[in-house]
Design an enzyme around this catalytic site. Structure first.
Site, PDB file in Angstrom:
ATOM      1  N   THR A  16       0.815  -1.214   0.000  1.00 27.63           N
ATOM      2  CA  THR A  16       0.000   0.000   0.000  1.00 27.63           C
ATOM      3  C   THR A  16       0.845   1.260   0.000  1.00 27.63           C
ATOM      4  OG1 THR A  16      -1.809  -1.137   1.072  1.00 27.63           O
ATOM      5  CG2 THR A  16      -1.744   1.227   1.392  1.00 27.63           C
ATOM      6  N   TYR A  29      -8.044   0.873  -3.728  1.00 31.17           N
ATOM      7  CA  TYR A  29      -6.796   1.153  -4.453  1.00 31.17           C
ATOM      8  C   TYR A  29      -6.108  -0.158  -4.812  1.00 31.17           C
ATOM      9  CZ  TYR A  29      -4.671  -0.280  -0.103  1.00 31.17           C
ATOM     10  OH  TYR A  29      -4.314  -1.030   0.975  1.00 31.17           O
ATOM     11  N   SER A  62       1.407  -7.624  -0.732  1.00 34.57           N
ATOM     12  CA  SER A  62       2.244  -8.539   0.055  1.00 34.57           C
ATOM     13  C   SER A  62       1.638  -9.933   0.194  1.00 34.57           C
ATOM     14  CB  SER A  62       2.561  -7.951   1.431  1.00 34.57           C
ATOM     15  OG  SER A  62       1.431  -7.927   2.262  1.00 34.57           O
ATOM     16  N   THR A  95       1.582  -4.323   4.262  1.00 28.73           N
ATOM     17  CA  THR A  95       1.454  -4.584   5.705  1.00 28.73           C
ATOM     18  C   THR A  95       0.806  -5.934   6.016  1.00 28.73           C
ATOM     19  OG1 THR A  95      -0.687  -3.471   5.870  1.00 28.73           O
ATOM     20  CG2 THR A  95       1.289  -2.123   6.249  1.00 28.73           C
ATOM     21  N   LYS A 168       0.587  -7.572  12.997  1.00 28.96           N
ATOM     22  CA  LYS A 168      -0.447  -6.647  12.536  1.00 28.96           C
ATOM     23  C   LYS A 168      -1.699  -6.956  13.333  1.00 28.96           C
ATOM     24  CE  LYS A 168      -2.767  -4.768   8.483  1.00 28.96           C
ATOM     25  NZ  LYS A 168      -2.924  -4.761   7.019  1.00 28.96           N
TER      26      LYS A 168
HETATM   27  N1  ASP Z   1      -2.900  -5.536   0.829  1.00 24.41           N
HETATM   28  C1  ASP Z   1      -1.806  -4.606   1.093  1.00 24.41           C
HETATM   29  C2  ASP Z   1      -0.520  -5.363   1.079  1.00 24.41           C
HETATM   30  O1  ASP Z   1      -0.260  -6.073   1.997  1.00 24.41           O
HETATM   31  C3  ASP Z   1      -2.054  -3.952   2.398  1.00 24.41           C
HETATM   32  C4  ASP Z   1      -1.013  -2.963   2.853  1.00 24.41           C
HETATM   33  O2  ASP Z   1       0.086  -2.867   2.339  1.00 24.41           O
HETATM   34  O3  ASP Z   1      -1.330  -2.212   3.814  1.00 24.41           O
HETATM   35  O4  ASP Z   1       0.233  -5.271   0.143  1.00 24.41           O
END
Ligand code: ASP
Length: 329
Positions: A16, A29, A62, A95, A168
């Site tokens: 993100t 997004y 991720s 995340t 998290k």
């Molecule tokens: N879905 C995103 C990821 O893990 C969420 C984030 O980065 O906050 O790439």
């Protein structure tokens, strides 16, 4: 002063922090859209903190991080460790699975220089995007000598966490990470770093797993326990995989029917007992595992226990040795 100026490598993997979507919105997004150069440019004052050199390993959400990504990151970070002109490394990451990557890298990187992972809860195009502040904190931490030899660190929202322990804990708030009972390692505010604790368990240059090539990894899956868990599913998993982590209730517990499957299992698949709870430990237990068929994961959450079991199996560790790994890593 010029001689104090540090050089920090920023390695992008997506997430993100590099996300883009409808102007101003925090949802709807796509992660990993923006190039790292653009993400870095959006941080006011960052160029004053350190000289930056940028690398892109991948631009993914991720949830799509694989051992192929881990291999690339390990190769690159260890090359930067050997480069005397580089003082520290920052990795930008989504995340959702950041805690898995942070724990894995903490076990497999043969490094002493600071390695700091950060991310963001809101995309770069959102109102009050948190990525720029987090990146500023990550570069400041990686440029600080105190961060060397601490294993893989994570910084988000002013808080410094250990790669081993970070979790998290919130799906929306920008304060999404905690290491709960273990407290924080410290704070970063603007460029000021204040570290308070050191990680105690083995990591990075002291980890026996830092010689791994991360190839041909054993397959390990997680069996999630709830009332009336299907014992047939566990039996299938024991037959199919090299290892199974049980995400048990309480201290790593399960229904009687699940215990029966574990006690009747005499195949190769190794079984680790973890807890599905974010706090406390799954310890060797005489009530749920009187025949000592399982390896206790202690405080490691099931998805982190999976990674440690994979590394243990890959390096041919015995059941007893893997149990010892869960005590010291
Ligand atoms: N879905 C995103 C990821 O893990 C969420 C984030 O980065 O906050 O790439």
């Amino acid at each position: 002063m010029a001689e104090d100026r540090k050089k920090i490598a920023v390695i992008a993997t997506g997430g993100t922090i590099a996300g883009a979507g409808p102007a101003g919105d925090s949802a709807g997004y796509r992660a990993g859209e923006l190039p790292v150069e653009q993400v870095v440019k959006s941080v006011p004052g960052l160029a004053d903190v350190a000289d930056l050199e940028m690398y892109t390993v991948c631009q993914v959400d991720s949830n799509d991080v694989t051992f192929g990504v881990y291999r690339e990151v390990k190769k690159l970070v260890e090359a930067l460790e050997a480069d005397p002109s580089v003082d520290g490394v920052v990795i930008t990451h989504g995340t959702d699975t950041l805690e898995e990557t942070a724990f894995l890298l903490n076990l497999v990187l043969d490094v002493k220089k600071p390695v700091v992972i950060t991310g963001a809860m809101r995309p770069a195009t959102a109102t009050s995007a948190d990525g720029p502040g987090n990146l500023m904190q990550a570069v400041s931490l990686a440029a600080d000598d105190q961060a060397a030899g601490m294993g893989v660190l994570v910084v988000l929202s002013n808080m410094v966490f250990a790669g081993r322990d970070v979790k998290k804990t919130d799906s929306m708030s920008t304060d999404a990470f905690r290491q709960n009972e273990f407290g924080l390692l410290g704070y970063v505010r603007d460029r000021r770093v204040s570290l308070i604790h050191r990680p105690y368990r083995f990591h990075t240059s002291a980890s026996r797993f830092n010689v791994t090539d991360l190839r041909d990894m054993p397959e390990v899956e997680i069996f999630y326990v709830h009332e009336e868990s299907d014992p047939g599913l566990l039996r299938y998993m024991l037959e199919r995989y090299d290892g199974v982590v049980i995400a048990g209730t309480g201290g790593g517990n399960y229904p009687r029917a699940v215990q029966d499957v574990i006690e009747s299992w005499d195949g190769e698949c190794m079984i680790v007992r973890a807890s599905r709870l974010p706090e406390g430990e799954a310890v060797p237990d005489e009530v749920f595992d009187p025949m000592q068929r399982t390896i206790a994961a202690y405080d490691l959450m099931p998805h982190k226990a999976r990674l440690l079991l994979m590394l243990g199996l890959q390096s041919g560790r015995s059941r007893e040795e893997i149990q010892e790994d869960f005590r010291v890593y």
